[in-house]
Write a protein that holds these residues in place. Structure first.
Motif, PDB file in Angstrom:
ATOM      1  N   UNK A 177       1.763   9.547  -5.458  1.00  0.00           N
ATOM      2  CA  UNK A 177       2.283  10.820  -4.988  1.00  0.00           C
ATOM      3  C   UNK A 177       3.392  11.649  -5.762  1.00  0.00           C
ATOM      4  N   UNK A 178       4.175  10.440  -6.210  1.00  0.00           N
ATOM      5  CA  UNK A 178       5.298  10.909  -7.244  1.00  0.00           C
ATOM      6  C   UNK A 178       4.888  11.350  -8.520  1.00  0.00           C
ATOM      7  N   UNK A 179       3.760  10.600  -9.107  1.00  0.00           N
ATOM      8  CA  UNK A 179       3.102  10.864 -10.181  1.00  0.00           C
ATOM      9  C   UNK A 179       2.569  12.085 -10.153  1.00  0.00           C
ATOM     10  N   UNK A 180       1.775  12.380  -9.341  1.00  0.00           N
ATOM     11  CA  UNK A 180       0.963  13.702  -9.014  1.00  0.00           C
ATOM     12  C   UNK A 180       1.799  14.759  -8.954  1.00  0.00           C
ATOM     13  N   UNK A 181       3.316  14.764  -8.425  1.00  0.00           N
ATOM     14  CA  UNK A 181       4.222  15.814  -8.104  1.00  0.00           C
ATOM     15  C   UNK A 181       4.926  15.891  -9.536  1.00  0.00           C
ATOM     16  N   UNK A 182       5.105  14.911 -10.014  1.00  0.00           N
ATOM     17  CA  UNK A 182       5.663  15.170 -11.564  1.00  0.00           C
ATOM     18  C   UNK A 182       4.675  15.899 -12.498  1.00  0.00           C
ATOM     19  N   UNK A 183       3.216  15.749 -12.345  1.00  0.00           N
ATOM     20  CA  UNK A 183       2.331  16.296 -13.276  1.00  0.00           C
ATOM     21  C   UNK A 183       2.204  17.634 -12.878  1.00  0.00           C
ATOM     22  N   UNK A 184       2.410  18.034 -11.536  1.00  0.00           N
ATOM     23  CA  UNK A 184       2.351  19.621 -11.126  1.00  0.00           C
ATOM     24  C   UNK A 184       3.706  20.031 -11.507  1.00  0.00           C
ATOM     25  N   UNK A 185       4.840  19.646 -12.021  1.00  0.00           N
ATOM     26  CA  UNK A 185       6.040  20.285 -12.476  1.00  0.00           C
ATOM     27  C   UNK A 185       5.691  20.685 -13.907  1.00  0.00           C
ATOM     28  N   UNK A 186       4.902  19.610 -14.526  1.00  0.00           N
ATOM     29  CA  UNK A 186       4.860  20.053 -16.056  1.00  0.00           C
ATOM     30  C   UNK A 186       3.587  20.967 -16.327  1.00  0.00           C
ATOM     31  N   UNK A 225       0.871  -1.339  -0.088  1.00  0.00           N
ATOM     32  CA  UNK A 225      -0.149  -0.042  -0.034  1.00  0.00           C
ATOM     33  C   UNK A 225       0.859   1.287   0.079  1.00  0.00           C
ATOM     34  N   UNK A 226       1.888   1.397   1.001  1.00  0.00           N
ATOM     35  CA  UNK A 226       2.809   2.205   0.830  1.00  0.00           C
ATOM     36  C   UNK A 226       3.589   2.719  -0.366  1.00  0.00           C
ATOM     37  N   UNK A 227       3.999   1.506  -1.155  1.00  0.00           N
ATOM     38  CA  UNK A 227       4.729   1.755  -2.391  1.00  0.00           C
ATOM     39  C   UNK A 227       3.976   2.376  -3.494  1.00  0.00           C
ATOM     40  N   UNK A 228       2.395   1.892  -3.286  1.00  0.00           N
ATOM     41  CA  UNK A 228       1.568   2.216  -4.423  1.00  0.00           C
ATOM     42  C   UNK A 228       1.261   3.849  -4.113  1.00  0.00           C
ATOM     43  N   UNK A 229       1.056   4.331  -2.955  1.00  0.00           N
ATOM     44  CA  UNK A 229       0.841   5.708  -2.465  1.00  0.00           C
ATOM     45  C   UNK A 229       2.014   6.402  -2.880  1.00  0.00           C
ATOM     46  N   UNK A 230       2.969   6.072  -2.613  1.00  0.00           N
ATOM     47  CA  UNK A 230       4.355   6.909  -3.161  1.00  0.00           C
ATOM     48  C   UNK A 230       4.352   6.812  -4.299  1.00  0.00           C
ATOM     49  N   UNK A 231       4.042   5.939  -5.008  1.00  0.00           N
ATOM     50  CA  UNK A 231       4.163   5.963  -6.650  1.00  0.00           C
ATOM     51  C   UNK A 231       3.320   6.953  -7.107  1.00  0.00           C
TER      52      UNK A 231
END
Ligand SMILES: [Ca+2]
Length: 332
Positions: A323-332, A315-321
């Motif tokens: 969160x990371x994707x959301x973060x990347x989306x925000x940068x672009x 669950x932790x790995x999925x959530x982290x994944x």
């Protein structure tokens, strides 16, 4: 001449009879001595007991040797004393005859707490059960002189009882051990006019407790339990404790006799137990945690812990994944 000859013959015959009789008496004595196991027995004179390296017994706490007894505690408050055999018992069938004495100044119920006899895995331990450890492993026999559960009034004290400990069972002092008792009886063994004795017999998994406290020189049955299994290699001991109330608790002798018992082929092949137990334990209403059961319990506890942690990690790995994707989306 004839008369002299026959007199000679008669004398010879008498001498021969005397010799044969005394020989057979000596044989009988040897026979009896064979059964008394001196290495496990404690008796007068207690030469070197507890001190010399050749002694088979150790003393502990307030226990002291006098010419007439081993005094576990004096008639004084807050004392603990014990005497323990140094040699583990490797006899299957035996009988222990204990000569003890409990006496003191206290009147009515103002005396305590009694003494205990042991055949246990551990030795020389301090604790709350008549001066020995609780959760003991092995046999405990209690000569309890003080009613702690005073509201119960279901028995007269002194009360002698036995218990088989498996390392997890607790002797409940506040209830005088009622919850774990295998059997027992009242015995007027304190400040007795007569010598007081107790006999424990263990043979073919049958444990019998008998008392002789009223000077009749006969054993009175106190408890009798079948299906009892006590592992070999345990130690004999006797201990006692006083608290606010006190008494002299003395052991005069502990004599161990080996019993010669014929074993059936099945009995000879029987596997030795490693933890004391009583077959059909439910009849005594004693809660016993099986060794196997606790092992299984531990296995499942570990299994579920590992599974739980794995789920959390995934669950932790999925959530982290995410969160990371959301973060990347925000940068672009
Ligand atoms: Ca008690």
């Amino acid at each position: 001449m004839f008369c002299l000859k026959s007199t000679c013959e008669l004398i010879c015959l008498l001498v021969a009879i005397c010799m044969l009789t005394s020989q057979s008496l000596a044989d009988d004595q040897d026979f009896m001595e064979d059964f008394l196991k001196r290495e496990y027995s404690l008796a007068k004179p207690y030469r070197g007991l507890g001190f010399s390296s050749s002694s088979q017994w150790d003393l502990m706490g307030t226990a002291m040797v006098t010419p007439d007894q081993v005094r576990l505690t004096p008639d004084m408050q807050s004392r603990q004393g014990a005497v323990w055999s140094r040699i583990p018992l490797f006899l299957k069938d035996w009988e222990l005859n204990v000569h003890f004495k409990i006496h003191g100044q206290g009147k009515k119920n103002l005396h305590g707490d009694g003494l205990a006899l042991w055949l246990t895995k551990d030795r020389m331990q301090n604790g709350p059960v008549f001066g020995n450890m609780n959760q003991f492993t092995g046999l405990g026999i209690f000569v309890d002189t003080y009613p702690n559960a005073d509201k119960t009034h279901d028995r007269t004290f002194p009360y002698i009882s036995m218990m088989l400990g498996n390392g997890t069972l607790l002797y409940d002092h506040d209830r005088d051990g009622r919850t774990t008792e295998l059997g027992g009886c009242s015995a007027m063994a304190r400040n007795a006019v007569y010598d007081t004795f107790l006999l424990v017999r263990y043979s073919k998994h049958r444990l019998t407790l008998m008392v002789d406290v009223d000077g009749k020189q006969e054993w009175k049955e106190c408890a009798d339990v079948t299906g009892v299994r006590i592992p070999l290699g345990y130690f004999f001991g006797a201990s006692s404790a006083t608290g606010d109330l006190s008494d002299n608790h003395d052991i005069i002798s502990m004599k161990l006799y080996q019993l010669t018992v014929e074993q059936t082929p099945e009995e000879e092949e029987e596997e030795e137990v490693t933890i004391p137990r009583v077959d059909n334990m439910e009849q005594f209403n004693v809660e016993v945690e099986e060794e196997g059961a606790s092992g299984v319990h531990l296995f499942f506890t570990l299994l579920f812990s590992v599974l739980g942690l794995s789920v959390l990690a995934v669950v932790g790995i999925i959530l982290y994944g995410r969160w990371k994707e959301n973060k990347r989306k925000r940068f672009y």
